[in-house]
Design a protein around this motif. Structure first.
Motif, PDB file in Angstrom:
ATOM      1  N   UNK A  77       0.278  -0.967  -0.315  1.00  0.00           N
ATOM      2  CA  UNK A  77      -0.067  -0.234   0.223  1.00  0.00           C
ATOM      3  C   UNK A  77       0.941   0.954   0.035  1.00  0.00           C
ATOM      4  N   UNK A  78       1.344   1.331   1.105  1.00  0.00           N
ATOM      5  CA  UNK A  78       2.578   2.647   0.742  1.00  0.00           C
ATOM      6  C   UNK A  78       3.464   2.411  -0.597  1.00  0.00           C
ATOM      7  N   UNK A  79       3.695   1.773  -1.106  1.00  0.00           N
ATOM      8  CA  UNK A  79       4.858   2.053  -2.484  1.00  0.00           C
ATOM      9  C   UNK A  79       3.561   1.793  -3.520  1.00  0.00           C
ATOM     10  N   UNK A  80       2.239   1.401  -3.011  1.00  0.00           N
ATOM     11  CA  UNK A  80       1.394   1.934  -4.754  1.00  0.00           C
ATOM     12  C   UNK A  80       1.318   0.801  -5.462  1.00  0.00           C
ATOM     13  N   UNK A  81       2.129  -0.229  -4.498  1.00  0.00           N
ATOM     14  CA  UNK A  81       1.557  -1.939  -5.474  1.00  0.00           C
ATOM     15  C   UNK A  81       0.285  -2.322  -5.467  1.00  0.00           C
ATOM     16  N   UNK A  82      -0.455  -1.898  -7.159  1.00  0.00           N
ATOM     17  CA  UNK A  82      -1.439  -2.117  -7.102  1.00  0.00           C
ATOM     18  C   UNK A  82      -1.944  -4.222  -6.301  1.00  0.00           C
ATOM     19  N   UNK A  83      -2.911  -4.394  -6.247  1.00  0.00           N
ATOM     20  CA  UNK A  83      -3.738  -5.518  -6.057  1.00  0.00           C
ATOM     21  C   UNK A  83      -3.619  -6.926  -6.960  1.00  0.00           C
ATOM     22  N   UNK A  84      -3.217  -5.740  -8.112  1.00  0.00           N
ATOM     23  CA  UNK A  84      -3.509  -6.878  -9.295  1.00  0.00           C
ATOM     24  C   UNK A  84      -2.554  -7.516  -9.713  1.00  0.00           C
ATOM     25  N   UNK A  85      -1.299  -7.130  -9.712  1.00  0.00           N
ATOM     26  CA  UNK A  85       0.157  -7.546  -9.122  1.00  0.00           C
ATOM     27  C   UNK A  85       0.433  -9.039  -8.715  1.00  0.00           C
ATOM     28  N   UNK A  86      -0.486  -9.241  -7.597  1.00  0.00           N
ATOM     29  CA  UNK A  86      -0.348 -10.296  -6.680  1.00  0.00           C
ATOM     30  C   UNK A  86      -1.851 -10.895  -7.208  1.00  0.00           C
TER      31      UNK A  86
END
Length: 293
Positions: free
Chosen positions: A101-110
Motif C-alpha cells: 500500500x505504501x508504495x502504490x503496488x496494486x493488488x492486481x499485481x498480486x
C-alpha cells in the motif's frame, strides 16, 4: 497435546517489526544447522528465489521439488516447510501488505496473474538461466539500497519489488488469453470470486451461492474461472474447504464434530463423507498419518 502451527510476524535481524526484508537462503540454512524448519505460516508475503537447490517445498499439504532457477510465491497464512538436501543458494524476500500500500503496488499485481495463491496449487515458477540473471540484478540492487540510511531507501525498495513482480508476471504462463479487455474482465471476476470464497467457504459450498453474489450464472462463473486458471469454480471451493480441514486436523486438537460445524456441514457424517471422498482417507486417519510422517 499436538503443537499448533506457529504464525510468524515480519521482523528484522534485531527482532524489530519491519515491512520489507531480504534474506540469504544459505545463511538461513546455516542458522538452522542444516535442519529443516517446522511447518509454519507467516502474516506477510514471501518470494523464494532459488538459484541452486535440491529437496522439497511443501505448501498446504502439497509437495513440490526444488530445482535450479525457480521462484516460489507464498501468500500470508499458507502453511509451508522447506526441506533442502544440502545448502541452497538463493534469496528470500518478505514484505507486508502495508508495504504494498505504501508504495502504490496494486493488488492486481498480486492477485491477477496467480503468482500468489491463498490455497490450492502453489507450484514454482521456472525461469531460464538467462532470465534468472535479471532477478539477480534486482537482488543486487535491493542489497545495495538496504544498506543505505536514507529517506529514499524504502522508495527504492518498493520500486525494485514492483519491478520484480512485473518481471515475474511476464514469465508466468498461466494467462493465454490475448484480448486485454477479456483478461481484465475475467481477472476481476476471478479475483472477486476468490475473495468471496475466503470470506464464506465455511458456510457456502455451492457454485450457485457465489454466482448469485457475483450476479452471473453458475455456468458462466465456471467457464470464466476455468478458462483463466485451469480449475473449475467448484474445485476452488472444494480446495479451500479441504485445505482448512487439513490445517485444523494436523495442527489442532479440534474434534471431527467441531470441525464439521466450523466448516458449515450440517452433520459430522456429512463432513466425514466429504473428506473421505476427496482424500481417500477419513479425517481421523489423515490426522494420525500426517502426524506420524
Amino acid at each position: 497435546m499436538h503443537t499448533e502451527i506457529k504464525t510468524y510476524g515480519l521482523v528484522d535481524k534485531a527482532g524489530q517489526p519491519t515491512d520489507f526484508i531480504l534474506k540469504d537462503m544459505g545463511a538461513l540454512y546455516d542458522s538452522f544447522g542444516g535442519q529443516a524448519d517446522r511447518p509454519h505460516r507467516h502474516d506477510y508475503f514471501t518470494i523464494l528465489l532459488i538459484e541452486k537447490a535440491k529437496g522439497v517445498h511443501a505448501v498446504d499439504f502439497k509437495s513440490y521439488d526444488l530445482f535450479d532457477h525457480c521462484l516460489f510465491f507464498i501468500y500470508p497464512g499458507q502453511v509451508h516447510q522447506l526441506i533442502a538436501e544440502g545448502r541452497p543458494e538463493g534469496w528470500v524476500i518478505n514484505f507486508s501488505q502495508l508495504f504494498l500500500v505504501q508504495h502504490s503496488i496494486p493488488d492486481r499485481m498480486i492477485n491477477d496473474v496467480y503468482l500468489f495463491n491463498k490455497h490450492g496449487e502453489t507450484p514454482p515458477l521456472p525461469v531460464s538461466e538467462d532470465n534468472f540473471q535479471h532477478y539477480k540484478d534486482i537482488i543486487r540492487q535491493i542489497q545495495q539500497y538496504s544498506q543505505l540510511d536514507s529517506s529514499m531507501k524504502d522508495d527504492a525498495l518498493g520500486a525494485l519489488l514492483k519491478l520484480m513482480l512485473v518481471q515475474s508476471n511476464s514469465h508466468c504462463s498461466l494467462q493465454k488469453e490475448k484480448n486485454p479487455q477479456t483478461i481484465e474482465a475475467g481477472n476481476q471476476l476471478v479475483r472477486h470470486f476468490k475473495e468471496l470464497i475466503e470470506k464464506h467457504y465455511n458456510e457456502l459450498h455451492k457454485v450457485s451461492d457465489y454466482a448469485d453474489m457475483l450476479a452471473v450464472t453458475s455456468d458462466y462463473l465456471n467457464k470464466s474461472v476455468k478458462s483463466i486458471t485451469g480449475k473449475s469454480a467448484k474445485e476452488f471451493i472444494l480446495d479451500r474447504i479441504l485445505v482448512e480441514a487439513k490445517r485444523v486436523l494436523l495442527f489442532t486438537e479440534t474434534t471431527n464434530k467441531e470441525l464439521a460445524f466450523q466448516l458449515g456441514f450440517e452433520e459430522p457424517s456429512h463432513f466425514s463423507n466429504f473428506f473421505k471422498r476427496y482424500t481417500n482417507s477419513s479425517p481421523l486417519d489423515f490426522r494420525n498419518a500426517a502426524r506420524q510422517a
